[in-house]
Design an enzyme around this catalytic site. Sequence first.
Site, PDB file in Angstrom:
ATOM      1  N   LYS A 190       1.739   3.878 -13.104  1.00  0.00           N
ATOM      2  CA  LYS A 190       0.625   3.299 -13.858  1.00  0.00           C
ATOM      3  C   LYS A 190      -0.377   2.689 -12.892  1.00  0.00           C
ATOM      4  CE  LYS A 190      -0.613  -0.604 -15.743  1.00  0.00           C
ATOM      5  NZ  LYS A 190      -2.086  -0.488 -15.634  1.00  0.00           N
ATOM      6  N   GLU A 265       5.629  -6.276  -4.131  1.00  0.00           N
ATOM      7  CA  GLU A 265       4.666  -6.578  -3.059  1.00  0.00           C
ATOM      8  C   GLU A 265       3.568  -7.397  -3.699  1.00  0.00           C
ATOM      9  OE1 GLU A 265       5.115  -5.847  -0.030  1.00  0.00           O
ATOM     10  OE2 GLU A 265       6.388  -4.067   0.046  1.00  0.00           O
ATOM     11  N   CYS A 299      -4.546  -7.521   0.274  1.00  0.00           N
ATOM     12  CA  CYS A 299      -3.481  -8.519   0.081  1.00  0.00           C
ATOM     13  C   CYS A 299      -3.224  -9.305   1.361  1.00  0.00           C
ATOM     14  CB  CYS A 299      -2.214  -7.856  -0.417  1.00  0.00           C
ATOM     15  SG  CYS A 299      -1.724  -6.491   0.627  1.00  0.00           S
ATOM     16  N   GLU A 397      -5.098 -17.532  -3.619  1.00  0.00           N
ATOM     17  CA  GLU A 397      -5.644 -16.247  -3.201  1.00  0.00           C
ATOM     18  C   GLU A 397      -6.965 -15.987  -3.941  1.00  0.00           C
ATOM     19  OE1 GLU A 397      -3.579 -12.620  -4.472  1.00  0.00           O
ATOM     20  OE2 GLU A 397      -3.786 -11.910  -2.420  1.00  0.00           O
TER      21      GLU A 397
HETATM   22  P1  NAP Z   1      -2.357  -7.524 -11.155  1.00  0.00           P
HETATM   23  O1  NAP Z   1      -3.208  -8.115 -12.163  1.00  0.00           O
HETATM   24  O2  NAP Z   1      -1.055  -8.163 -10.845  1.00  0.00           O
HETATM   25  O3  NAP Z   1      -2.127  -6.007 -11.602  1.00  0.00           O
HETATM   26  C1  NAP Z   1      -1.402  -5.088 -10.851  1.00  0.00           C
HETATM   27  C2  NAP Z   1      -0.882  -4.004 -11.764  1.00  0.00           C
HETATM   28  O4  NAP Z   1       0.051  -4.573 -12.689  1.00  0.00           O
HETATM   29  C3  NAP Z   1      -1.970  -3.359 -12.610  1.00  0.00           C
HETATM   30  O5  NAP Z   1      -1.657  -2.004 -12.794  1.00  0.00           O
HETATM   31  C4  NAP Z   1      -1.831  -4.133 -13.905  1.00  0.00           C
HETATM   32  O6  NAP Z   1      -2.373  -3.483 -15.030  1.00  0.00           O
HETATM   33  C5  NAP Z   1      -0.341  -4.274 -14.012  1.00  0.00           C
HETATM   34  N1  NAP Z   1       0.100  -5.331 -14.912  1.00  0.00           N
HETATM   35  C6  NAP Z   1      -0.577  -6.445 -15.307  1.00  0.00           C
HETATM   36  N2  NAP Z   1       0.188  -7.186 -16.152  1.00  0.00           N
HETATM   37  C7  NAP Z   1       1.364  -6.526 -16.296  1.00  0.00           C
HETATM   38  C8  NAP Z   1       2.559  -6.781 -17.036  1.00  0.00           C
HETATM   39  N3  NAP Z   1       2.708  -7.870 -17.800  1.00  0.00           N
HETATM   40  N4  NAP Z   1       3.564  -5.893 -16.948  1.00  0.00           N
HETATM   41  C9  NAP Z   1       3.466  -4.801 -16.174  1.00  0.00           C
HETATM   42  N5  NAP Z   1       2.348  -4.498 -15.462  1.00  0.00           N
HETATM   43  C10 NAP Z   1       1.314  -5.358 -15.514  1.00  0.00           C
HETATM   44  O7  NAP Z   1      -3.076  -7.397  -9.762  1.00  0.00           O
HETATM   45  P2  NAP Z   1      -4.533  -6.838  -9.491  1.00  0.00           P
HETATM   46  O8  NAP Z   1      -5.508  -7.849  -9.904  1.00  0.00           O
HETATM   47  O9  NAP Z   1      -4.669  -5.463 -10.047  1.00  0.00           O
HETATM   48  O10 NAP Z   1      -4.478  -6.689  -7.889  1.00  0.00           O
HETATM   49  C11 NAP Z   1      -4.714  -7.757  -7.039  1.00  0.00           C
HETATM   50  C12 NAP Z   1      -3.415  -8.401  -6.566  1.00  0.00           C
HETATM   51  O11 NAP Z   1      -2.574  -7.449  -5.922  1.00  0.00           O
HETATM   52  C13 NAP Z   1      -3.636  -9.478  -5.554  1.00  0.00           C
HETATM   53  O12 NAP Z   1      -2.895 -10.614  -5.879  1.00  0.00           O
HETATM   54  C14 NAP Z   1      -3.117  -8.891  -4.242  1.00  0.00           C
HETATM   55  O13 NAP Z   1      -2.707  -9.788  -3.298  1.00  0.00           O
HETATM   56  C15 NAP Z   1      -2.042  -8.005  -4.724  1.00  0.00           C
HETATM   57  N6  NAP Z   1      -1.772  -6.942  -3.752  1.00  0.00           N
HETATM   58  C16 NAP Z   1      -0.623  -7.013  -3.005  1.00  0.00           C
HETATM   59  C17 NAP Z   1      -0.348  -6.052  -2.061  1.00  0.00           C
HETATM   60  C18 NAP Z   1       0.916  -6.107  -1.242  1.00  0.00           C
HETATM   61  O14 NAP Z   1       1.293  -5.097  -0.708  1.00  0.00           O
HETATM   62  N7  NAP Z   1       1.602  -7.215  -1.149  1.00  0.00           N
HETATM   63  C19 NAP Z   1      -1.237  -4.994  -1.879  1.00  0.00           C
HETATM   64  C20 NAP Z   1      -2.402  -4.953  -2.645  1.00  0.00           C
HETATM   65  C21 NAP Z   1      -2.638  -5.932  -3.586  1.00  0.00           C
HETATM   66  P3  NAP Z   1      -3.925  -3.801 -15.404  1.00  0.00           P
HETATM   67  O15 NAP Z   1      -4.695  -3.082 -14.424  1.00  0.00           O
HETATM   68  O16 NAP Z   1      -4.075  -3.281 -16.771  1.00  0.00           O
HETATM   69  O17 NAP Z   1      -4.105  -5.266 -15.339  1.00  0.00           O
END
Ligand code: NAP
Length: 493
Positions: A190, A265, A299, A397
């Site tokens: 997804k 991650e 990230c 963040e």
């Molecule tokens: P996010 O809101 O956590 O969303 C990530 C993914 O999870 C999206 O596909 C999202 O769908 C889905 N999601 C949201 N709520 C969910 C739930 N309750 N159950 C299952 N899936 C769910 O993060 P983002 O805003 O897209 O990305 C930014 C974040 O990613 C930052 O915090 C960043 O640090 C982190 N990140 C970490 C790494 C690493 O390797 N550590 C790498 C890149 C990014 P939707 O799109 O529909 O919300």
Amino acid sequence: MPEKNSQTPQLPHTMFINGEKTPAAAGKTFPIYNPATGQELTQIPDASETDIDHAVQTSKAAFDSATWRRMPPASREHLLLKLADLIEQHTDELATLETLNQGKLIAFSKMLEVSGSVQWLRYMAGWATKIEGTTFDLSIPFPPGTRYNASTKRVPVGVVAAIVPWNFPLLMAVWKIAPALACGCTVVLKPAEETPLTAIRLAELAHEAGFPPGVFNVVTGRGETAGAALVKHPLVNKVTFTGSTEVGRIIGRQCADDLKRASLELGGKSPVIVLDDCDPKKAIEGAAGAIFFNHGQVCTAGSRLYVARSIYDEVVQGIAAVADGITLGSGFDAATQMGPMVSARHRDKVMGMIAHGKLEGGEILSRDAAVDADGFFVRPTVIANRACKPLSVVREEVFGPVLVAMPYDDIDEVLAQANASEYGLGASVWTNQLDKALRLVDGLEAGTVWVNTHNMVDPAMPFGGFKASGIGREHGKVIVDSYTESKSVCIAY
Ligand code: NAP
Ligand code: MG
């Protein structure tokens, strides 16, 4: 801005399940946007629980039919290499889709998203033929006289749910699917709701490469509905997630309840530490790159800067000058050095955090972050925090081009400050003093510590977080353990 022209590829607008382009069963869709213009690009299926169930059942059937996991490993490797070749051949199309939908510079879409994905696939393809167990002797020959032949073998974990964010849409998808498929798992991916286009094309290209139907499926939808349904589906054996710490906690809790395997991650607040021997020019260039790369939507973005007091003013003012000189615009424009934030909602969040940082006593050294444009732009921002106040931008963040800078006086002090974070994803140290560099490498609580570089990742180098930055490691040799179970075999003779 030249957002749509004759070169614009066809935009995918269906999911990809069981080898077929698939709309949502209920016909529901939602819009996705071009963040550089704010205009709608297309409508994407809004998957419901029914669609998720269909994709997972398909993936489970593909796993159980064993055509994939029992395929000779060299054949799985061959298909992954073929997919890498197809991606390479579609570089222009995939990079254009990514820049249209995500906003990043077209050069980065080509270099990082597409070339990076090719590189990751080729590296991971090699693991398919190198998954091995061990043999060993047992010490309890019971009943007396019995001999045992004991060994372990590694078997694929099963159906993998892969959930990825919007900052590197294609690359993050490949980071998940390449090792999972190499290990013989089947996958339901997804993508983030904002950026699904390249993930859908990835699945179509896998089909074209000859992957059996159902082995790799892509569903599109909202996190709270489609994502949550995928995580809690009883036929999913493992969840691999990259995203925010907040959502990672929700997923981790669900997986703990279901006793599913989970790799998480998550977020970061990575420190960049500049020592007093560092050439200020090198420090300015390095620290600016660490935070402004991919518009700060990384990230491991170096979002907390600690500079030795003797060179603090020179370095921090130098970074503010770099920020003020950055040209914002469409990722397709050759003059552009920084694109937009991914969405209006994210732009508003970043702007809110800058305003809050100022309110709490941070001193903004760069130009006004607000941009009067239809796209979702935020100007790169440098906040001086000379008094080392506990500002929210030091703790939380931002995931945008926002740097907060603090001076320090000695190594122990800066180490304590750098580690005073709930996160522990990355950190960098800028110095040529070997002893101090090694003391910091030892002491920093981070999954990756860079010296005189930042944000460097490689398929061979394990990647992941300490503390609230996650659980598990991706890449490298350790990845095989992540997508396989160990099975012990004990034969009496
Ligand atoms: P996010 O809101 O956590 O969303 C990530 C993914 O999870 C999206 O596909 C999202 O769908 C889905 N999601 C949201 N709520 C969910 C739930 N309750 N159950 C299952 N899936 C769910 O993060 P983002 O805003 O897209 O990305 C930014 C974040 O990613 C930052 O915090 C960043 O640090 C982190 N990140 C970490 C790494 C690493 O390797 N550590 C790498 C890149 C990014 P939707 O799109 O529909 O919300
Ligand atoms: Mg989201």
